[in-house]
Scaffold this active site. Structure first.
Site, PDB file in Angstrom:
ATOM      1  N   ASP A  15       0.850  -1.210   0.000  1.00 16.50           N
ATOM      2  CA  ASP A  15       0.000   0.000   0.000  1.00 16.50           C
ATOM      3  C   ASP A  15       0.882   1.254   0.000  1.00 16.50           C
ATOM      4  OD1 ASP A  15      -0.823   0.473   3.559  1.00 16.50           O
ATOM      5  OD2 ASP A  15       0.932  -0.455   2.612  1.00 16.50           O
ATOM      6  N   ASP A  20       6.702   1.193   2.175  1.00 18.64           N
ATOM      7  CA  ASP A  20       6.476   0.234   1.086  1.00 18.64           C
ATOM      8  C   ASP A  20       7.373   0.570  -0.105  1.00 18.64           C
ATOM      9  OD1 ASP A  20       3.786   1.000   2.488  1.00 18.64           O
ATOM     10  OD2 ASP A  20       3.451  -1.035   1.753  1.00 18.64           O
ATOM     11  N   ASN A  44      -2.403   2.790   3.397  1.00 19.07           N
ATOM     12  CA  ASN A  44      -1.806   4.121   3.641  1.00 19.07           C
ATOM     13  C   ASN A  44      -2.561   5.215   2.899  1.00 19.07           C
ATOM     14  OD1 ASN A  44       0.280   3.334   5.373  1.00 19.07           O
ATOM     15  ND2 ASN A  44       1.503   2.635   3.623  1.00 19.07           N
ATOM     16  N   THR A 129       2.777  -6.086   2.749  1.00 16.90           N
ATOM     17  CA  THR A 129       3.203  -4.953   3.583  1.00 16.90           C
ATOM     18  C   THR A 129       2.091  -3.922   3.775  1.00 16.90           C
ATOM     19  OG1 THR A 129       4.078  -3.712   1.690  1.00 16.90           O
ATOM     20  CG2 THR A 129       5.611  -5.199   2.832  1.00 16.90           C
ATOM     21  N   PHE A 170      -1.453  -0.815  12.380  1.00 21.03           N
ATOM     22  CA  PHE A 170      -2.328  -0.317  11.324  1.00 21.03           C
ATOM     23  C   PHE A 170      -2.787  -1.411  10.358  1.00 21.03           C
ATOM     24  CE2 PHE A 170      -4.390   2.523   8.534  1.00 21.03           C
ATOM     25  CZ  PHE A 170      -4.123   2.070   7.250  1.00 21.03           C
ATOM     26  N   ASN A 171      -1.854  -2.179   9.792  1.00 24.42           N
ATOM     27  CA  ASN A 171      -2.233  -3.165   8.767  1.00 24.42           C
ATOM     28  C   ASN A 171      -3.227  -4.189   9.321  1.00 24.42           C
ATOM     29  OD1 ASN A 171      -0.579  -2.011   6.807  1.00 24.42           O
ATOM     30  ND2 ASN A 171       1.167  -3.330   7.294  1.00 24.42           N
ATOM     31  N   HIS A 244       9.305   0.225   8.353  1.00 23.90           N
ATOM     32  CA  HIS A 244       8.742  -1.101   8.622  1.00 23.90           C
ATOM     33  C   HIS A 244       8.924  -2.093   7.471  1.00 23.90           C
ATOM     34  CE1 HIS A 244       6.393   0.995  11.825  1.00 23.90           C
ATOM     35  NE2 HIS A 244       6.109   1.890  10.893  1.00 23.90           N
ATOM     36  N   ASP A 245       8.388  -1.739   6.314  1.00 25.46           N
ATOM     37  CA  ASP A 245       8.128  -2.750   5.282  1.00 25.46           C
ATOM     38  C   ASP A 245       9.350  -3.410   4.668  1.00 25.46           C
ATOM     39  OD1 ASP A 245       5.239  -0.861   4.146  1.00 25.46           O
ATOM     40  OD2 ASP A 245       5.439  -2.376   5.719  1.00 25.46           O
TER      41      ASP A 245
HETATM   42  O1  RIB Z   1       1.988  -0.016  10.868  1.00 28.84           O
HETATM   43  C1  RIB Z   1       2.927   0.147   9.842  1.00 28.84           C
HETATM   44  C2  RIB Z   1       2.424  -0.417   8.556  1.00 28.84           C
HETATM   45  O2  RIB Z   1       1.234   0.279   8.162  1.00 28.84           O
HETATM   46  C3  RIB Z   1       3.402  -0.227   7.387  1.00 28.84           C
HETATM   47  O3  RIB Z   1       3.237  -1.257   6.462  1.00 28.84           O
HETATM   48  C4  RIB Z   1       2.970   1.075   6.793  1.00 28.84           C
HETATM   49  O4  RIB Z   1       3.348   1.190   5.411  1.00 28.84           O
HETATM   50  C5  RIB Z   1       1.477   0.967   6.930  1.00 28.84           C
HETATM   51  O5  RIB Z   1       0.997   0.193   5.828  1.00 28.84           O
HETATM   52 CA    CA Z   2       2.702  -0.651   4.144  1.00 29.64          CA
END
Ligand code: RIB
Ligand code: CA
Length: 317
Positions: A15, A20, A44, A129, A170-171, A244-245
């Site tokens: 996303d 990402d 996102n 991701t 979040f994801n 993160h990703d």
């Molecule tokens: O919480 C972080 C994740 O949520 C990452 O993948 C960021 O890109 C969002 O998608």
């Molecule tokens: Ca992401």
């Protein structure tokens, strides 16, 4: 007879999204990765924006033959929590980006995933991701494809606190039911949660190394980190943003980067206050068989050397 292992075939479901974007660059550049397709999801930003961003990132990376397909606009439950509050109006705010030099596929994300899996001589790794809706839909709609999937490695959840809510990352918060499907699939699942990715901070030293690269790609990455970092300072008071990703792709490229623990993992789908929370049974309190390996410790120096070297090599191509 070469003893170099064959590149790992992957589908990257994402996303984009600033982090990402770095994951896409890493997957494009690494000789250890065979990027078969990029599929997009809401998260996102809207899936329309995520798809445009994916095409722009791949154009910037010179990877204009990588198939891209648009996926879910919302979760299995029909919701669409968006993360523009972190990634900006476009989902990839900050530097100017090139217009896409190619178009996305006429296929849906799930149809492209199925096509790639069907055509592959060897099982394919799915890297997710963003909200894992497309992957869950693939498993539900095409159960005959399960034996074509080597592993699902996803960025999501946490062994500790969340970010989008106090307990939910979040994801996973964006589509808990989808993660529940993946965790119940019986496939090899690798979870890269916030407990791991918060060790992958884009410190000022990291950003300076991006900015010092003598090509537009490095400077663009530095500007992405600038915007991403401003959001993390504003929302969560982080001095440096956790990237993160790319941890998912990096774990495939260099298996020694991360230490893992096999655990039983559940995702809360009902809690009034805890929906989307991952429950990671680190001490086997539920006495249930493990259904995932959970990333626990990162070697940050090794991670950033890999990511930065890859960006520099790609920028100098
Ligand atoms: O919480 C972080 C994740 O949520 C990452 O993948 C960021 O890109 C969002 O998608
Ligand atoms: Ca992401």
């Amino acid at each position: 007879m070469s003893d170099t292992p064959a590149p790992i075939p992957i589908i990257l479901d994402c996303d984009p999204g600033h982090d990402d974007a770095i994951a896409i660059l890493l997957a494009v550049q690494s000789p250890r990765i065979d990027l078969r397709a990029v599929t997009t999801t809401f998260g996102n930003c809207s899936v329309v924006d995520a798809t445009r961003n994916a095409l722009r990132i791949l154009t910037l990376a010179g990877a204009t033959t990588t198939p891209v397909a648009r996926g879910a606009a919302g979760s299995l439950a029909g919701a669409s929590e968006l993360g523009n509050y972190v990634h900006g109006v476009s989902g990839l705010d900050g530097p100017e980006m090139p217009e896409p030099a190619f178009a996305s596929s006429a296929l849906s994300a799930v149809a492209l995933m199925r096509q790639v899996l069907d055509a592959s001589a060897h099982p394919v790794t799915i890297v997710a991701t963003g909200p894992i809706t497309n992957v869950a839909t693939l498993l539900q709609r095409h159960p005959d494809m399960l034996d074509k999937i080597a592993e699902i490695i996803f960025m999501g959840g946490s062994t500790g606190r969340g970010n989008h809510t106090p307990t939910a990352e979040f994801n996973t918060c964006a589509d808990p039911e989808a993660l529940d499907v993946v965790l119940g699939s019986g496939l090899p699942v690798s979870m890269v949660g916030l407990n791991l990715t918060h060790q992958a901070l884009a410190t000022p030293e990291v950003v300076a190394r991006m900015q010092a690269m003598n090509h537009p790609l490095g400077r663009t990455c530095g500007e992405w980190m600038g915007f991403f970092g401003s959001s993390y300072r504003a929302v969560w008071s982080f001095e440096s943003p956790p990237v993160h990703d790319p941890c998912t792709v990096a774990a495939l490229i260099d298996p020694d980067l991360i230490t893992w623990q096999e655990c039983f993992v559940a995702v809360e789908t009902k809690g009034d206050w805890t929906r989307g929370t991952t429950v990671v049974d680190l001490h086997d309190r539920y006495e249930r068989p493990p259904n995932a390996r959970v990333a626990m410790k990162l070697d940050p120096g090794r991670y950033w050397d890999l990511v930065l070297d890859s960006i520099d090599q790609l920028g100098n191509r």
